[in-house]
Design a protein around this motif. Sequence first.
Motif, PDB file in Angstrom:
ATOM      1  N   VAL A  92      34.998 -70.732 -36.482  1.00 15.01           N
ATOM      2  CA  VAL A  92      34.668 -70.934 -35.237  1.00 15.01           C
ATOM      3  C   VAL A  92      36.024 -70.178 -33.947  1.00 15.01           C
ATOM      4  O   VAL A  92      35.951 -70.259 -33.024  1.00 15.01           O
ATOM      5  CB  VAL A  92      35.706 -72.528 -35.556  1.00 15.01           C
ATOM      6  CG1 VAL A  92      37.079 -72.839 -36.024  1.00 15.01           C
ATOM      7  CG2 VAL A  92      35.781 -73.200 -34.269  1.00 15.01           C
ATOM      8  N   ALA A  93      37.211 -69.920 -34.366  1.00 12.31           N
ATOM      9  CA  ALA A  93      38.252 -69.144 -34.140  1.00 12.31           C
ATOM     10  C   ALA A  93      37.050 -67.561 -33.521  1.00 12.31           C
ATOM     11  O   ALA A  93      37.521 -67.566 -31.925  1.00 12.31           O
ATOM     12  CB  ALA A  93      38.827 -68.646 -34.948  1.00 12.31           C
ATOM     13  N   GLN A  94      36.067 -66.539 -33.958  1.00 12.73           N
ATOM     14  CA  GLN A  94      35.719 -65.842 -33.061  1.00 12.73           C
ATOM     15  C   GLN A  94      34.554 -67.206 -31.966  1.00 12.73           C
ATOM     16  O   GLN A  94      34.502 -66.102 -31.042  1.00 12.73           O
ATOM     17  CB  GLN A  94      34.619 -65.094 -34.145  1.00 12.73           C
ATOM     18  CG  GLN A  94      35.216 -64.109 -35.365  1.00 12.73           C
ATOM     19  CD  GLN A  94      34.505 -63.989 -36.717  1.00 12.73           C
ATOM     20  OE1 GLN A  94      33.884 -62.629 -36.330  1.00 12.73           O
ATOM     21  NE2 GLN A  94      34.687 -64.070 -37.389  1.00 12.73           N
ATOM     22  N   ALA A  95      34.186 -67.703 -32.557  1.00 12.94           N
ATOM     23  CA  ALA A  95      32.969 -68.317 -31.558  1.00 12.94           C
ATOM     24  C   ALA A  95      34.212 -68.747 -30.114  1.00 12.94           C
ATOM     25  O   ALA A  95      33.340 -68.816 -29.492  1.00 12.94           O
ATOM     26  CB  ALA A  95      32.527 -69.230 -31.910  1.00 12.94           C
ATOM     27  N   SER A  96      35.465 -69.085 -30.855  1.00  8.61           N
ATOM     28  CA  SER A  96      36.301 -69.894 -28.936  1.00  8.61           C
ATOM     29  C   SER A  96      36.382 -68.202 -28.417  1.00  8.61           C
ATOM     30  O   SER A  96      36.646 -68.641 -27.479  1.00  8.61           O
ATOM     31  CB  SER A  96      37.146 -70.528 -29.723  1.00  8.61           C
ATOM     32  OG  SER A  96      36.619 -71.538 -30.683  1.00  8.61           O
ATOM     33  N   ALA A  97      36.861 -67.139 -29.031  1.00 12.63           N
ATOM     34  CA  ALA A  97      37.369 -66.058 -28.330  1.00 12.63           C
ATOM     35  C   ALA A  97      36.430 -65.419 -27.793  1.00 12.63           C
ATOM     36  O   ALA A  97      35.935 -64.770 -26.770  1.00 12.63           O
ATOM     37  CB  ALA A  97      37.461 -64.687 -29.699  1.00 12.63           C
TER      38      ALA A  97
END
Length: 306
Positions: A263-268
């Motif tokens: 989720v952190a990578q997808a948000s970035a």
Amino acid sequence: MRGAEILADLGLTAEPAPDHSELRFPDGAHFRVELPSIEGPVVLSAAIEAADKAGVTVNRVSQGSGAMLLTRAELAEMARIGADRGLEISLFVGPREGFDVGNHSRSADGAAIFGQLRGFRQLKYAIEDVLRAVDEGIRGFLIADLGLLEVLRGLQDAGQIPGSVVWKASVMIAPSNPVAMRQLERLGAHTVNVPSDITTGQLAELRAVSALPIDLYVESPDALAGVVRGHEVTDLVLAAAPMYVKFGLRNSTPLYPAGEHLVAQASAIAREKVHRAAAALEWVERLGVPLVQSGPGAAGLGVPEP
């Protein structure tokens, strides 16, 4: 455009440009902005926050992991956010051959069938996946199987699926010629994703046979050729309006199937897609062609109905 004038002074000219499309979205707009791979409500919120800061209007977000991997609560939350923003939420139908137990679709020569459905079993789950999301208010779906598209449009025509649902033909079945484009229209697609490396001339060929909105990655992930052509949005839209201009992201982390671990990578990645869109829209403004983008809640968008 000064660049073209400078080249002309050097005796250099481009090939004759295709005729400009006279077609528009129902609201009169030339184009809409789409962010793909928005994989859940957390990523959706990150994308919206970034868009608000950048002053970018996002008309549609799409998701690639599949509606089946979202809980009913997540589906309902995405539907609520989309409805509040006048934003289409388009979810990939979850079951697909590439996620199944067979290996062919994950081999080099089987990649073209990754998004198709194998057998009665997957077709059954795909239909149920759509109905489950519709129950939570979702009104947009990516379809990568011709048989599924025919079944779903038949259900819609019979009144068993709301008429406001939008069927988006996925890039996994992107038409490369005008006949294939017409086939997707006859089967009931409402918008059609075309290959990301298409030329303006080829876009004009597709536009000549169909009035359906064309979806085009102006930047695509590596698996879809990794093109970076956001600066060309004006030329592309002129050739093929009405168009959904899609901002993927080259050299980014593959996300499917997404989840908490990504989720952190997808948000970035979502935030950087907004940045790419902002830069592309600056190019549109700089080139001085008066293109119109749809606003929130425009006619034809599959805005959720929670």
